[in-house]
Design an enzyme around this catalytic site. Structure first.
Site, PDB file in Angstrom:
ATOM      1  N   LYS A  34      46.395  -0.093   6.063  1.00  0.00           N
ATOM      2  CA  LYS A  34      46.060   0.658   5.081  1.00  0.00           C
ATOM      3  C   LYS A  34      45.380   2.320   6.177  1.00  0.00           C
ATOM      4  O   LYS A  34      44.607   2.436   5.954  1.00  0.00           O
ATOM      5  CB  LYS A  34      45.198   1.046   3.688  1.00  0.00           C
ATOM      6  CG  LYS A  34      45.432   2.188   2.889  1.00  0.00           C
ATOM      7  CD  LYS A  34      44.382   2.002   1.272  1.00  0.00           C
ATOM      8  CE  LYS A  34      44.858   2.955   1.047  1.00  0.00           C
ATOM      9  NZ  LYS A  34      44.817   4.671   1.095  1.00  0.00           N
ATOM     10  N   ASP A  36      45.494   6.361   6.650  1.00  0.00           N
ATOM     11  CA  ASP A  36      44.319   7.388   6.234  1.00  0.00           C
ATOM     12  C   ASP A  36      45.408   8.617   6.832  1.00  0.00           C
ATOM     13  O   ASP A  36      44.644   9.372   7.359  1.00  0.00           O
ATOM     14  CB  ASP A  36      43.339   7.056   6.219  1.00  0.00           C
ATOM     15  CG  ASP A  36      42.627   7.860   5.440  1.00  0.00           C
ATOM     16  OD1 ASP A  36      42.927   8.475   4.738  1.00  0.00           O
ATOM     17  OD2 ASP A  36      41.341   8.207   5.790  1.00  0.00           O
ATOM     18  N   GLU A 175      40.138   1.409   6.359  1.00  0.00           N
ATOM     19  CA  GLU A 175      39.429   2.456   4.890  1.00  0.00           C
ATOM     20  C   GLU A 175      40.185   1.357   4.389  1.00  0.00           C
ATOM     21  O   GLU A 175      39.607   0.663   3.170  1.00  0.00           O
ATOM     22  CB  GLU A 175      41.156   3.581   4.881  1.00  0.00           C
ATOM     23  CG  GLU A 175      40.395   4.224   3.120  1.00  0.00           C
ATOM     24  CD  GLU A 175      41.203   5.141   2.833  1.00  0.00           C
ATOM     25  OE1 GLU A 175      42.173   5.083   1.436  1.00  0.00           O
ATOM     26  OE2 GLU A 175      42.131   5.581   4.036  1.00  0.00           O
TER      27      GLU A 175
END
Length: 320
Positions: A34, A36, A175
């Site tokens: 993921k 950011d 994250e």
């Protein structure tokens, strides 16, 4: 600061990524890191390249290195879906560094440090690929961007046990992870075919005001709100996550949108209220029983008009 909406092809409103508690299981799911950053689409057209946000705003001028690199791709026309990020010295995406590179907060980070990680391909040389399953779109995307070290790169995909991949991602300070169903087509909006699992809770809240700091020209606490029905509800203040220099810059920004009409029902001596045009990215541990954020930490700001990720107390989650 608040730019006019650009006209762009209707097809890409952005598939939403649904927040879930645990990674899905099964061979039909593939996983990615993921990132950011800012979700963007890169539109490659004959004679020009455009970079469009999820809300339909033209941010081409903000990403010159990505535009320049897009012109080198071996395609006539294409739309790439991905995330613009800045990497720290350990290779992790850092939203604060990205905002500094874009000039929103003071820093020595340059715009040329921004990298676009492509994770989907919606159009290619005149063909609409959205009806194809994820695995087929991925197969067409990889030869276009795989192995590149420039401003446009491939977001690597792995087929692994989701819980183990999440554990490793969290151990490396990332994250979280994204899970994608490899047999599903691309459809805009919420659907569940793309899911995100985060290591810490992190959401977007509307900035409705601030409390001045004892430090001259700085902010002491941001006053934050979530949506509930058609209204905004105060969910607490955030007073950490910035340097003094960043705090001064943030106060200067908020002072340009001050208002005498608070967007929430709140009486707080000394508070300065602002129009609800900006959202704060906030990392936090949990919620209190009276629906206030516990131990929030500021991570960055976005324009509300371009972001569909404000936390909803009705749903108890957001999509992004």
């Amino acid at each position: 600061m608040f730019r006019a909406r650009a006209s762009w092809p209707d097809p890409h409103r952005g598939r939403s990524i649904v927040l879930v508690d645990k990674p899905p299981k099964g061979s039909d799911w593939a996983f990615e890191v993921k990132w950011d950053g800012y979700r963007l689409s890169v539109h490659i057209e004959p004679g020009r390249v455009r970079i469009i946000t999820r809300g339909g705003y033209d941010w081409t001028s903000k990403f010159p290195a990505i535009v320049d690199d897009a012109r080198r791709l071996a395609v006539q026309t294409a739309i790439l879906d991905g995330e613009a990020v800045v990497l720290d010295d350990k290779g992790r995406s850092d939203f604060g560094m990205l905002q500094r590179a874009l000039g929103r907060l003071p820093s020595a980070v340059e715009a040329g440090a921004i990298v676009f990680y492509a994770f989907d391909l919606l159009y290619l040389d005149g063909d609409d690929l959205r009806r194809l399953p994820q695995r087929e779109r991925r197969r067409l995307l990889e030869p276009i961007v795989a192995g590149r070290e420039g401003a446009i790169r491939l977001s690597e995909e792995v087929q692994a046990d989701g819980e183990e991949f999440l554990r490793v991602a969290c151990a490396h300070g990332l994250e979280g992870i994204i899970a994608k169903h490899v047999e599903k087509p691309y459809r805009s909006g919420r659907g569940g075919a793309w899911q995100k699992i985060t290591c810490n809770r992190r959401d977007s809240f509307v900035i409705v005001g601030y409390e001045p700091s004892t430090v001259p020209r700085a902010i002491g606490r941001l006053l934050l709100a979530a949506t509930k029905g058609d209204s905004l509800v105060y969910v607490g203040g955030c007073g950490t996550g910035w340097s003094n220099q960043e705090s001064v810059k943030l106060r200067e920004l908020l002072d340009t949108i001050k208002t005498d009409k608070p967007a929430v029902t709140l009486r707080r001596r000394g508070a300065v209220f602002v129009r609800p045009l900006l959202v704060a990215e906030v990392e936090y541990r949990a919620w209190t029983e009276d629906e206030k954020l516990r131990h929030p930490s500021f991570k960055g700001i976005r324009e509300r008009s371009d972001d569909a990720t404000v936390y909803s107390l009705d749903r108890g989650q957001r999509s992004g």
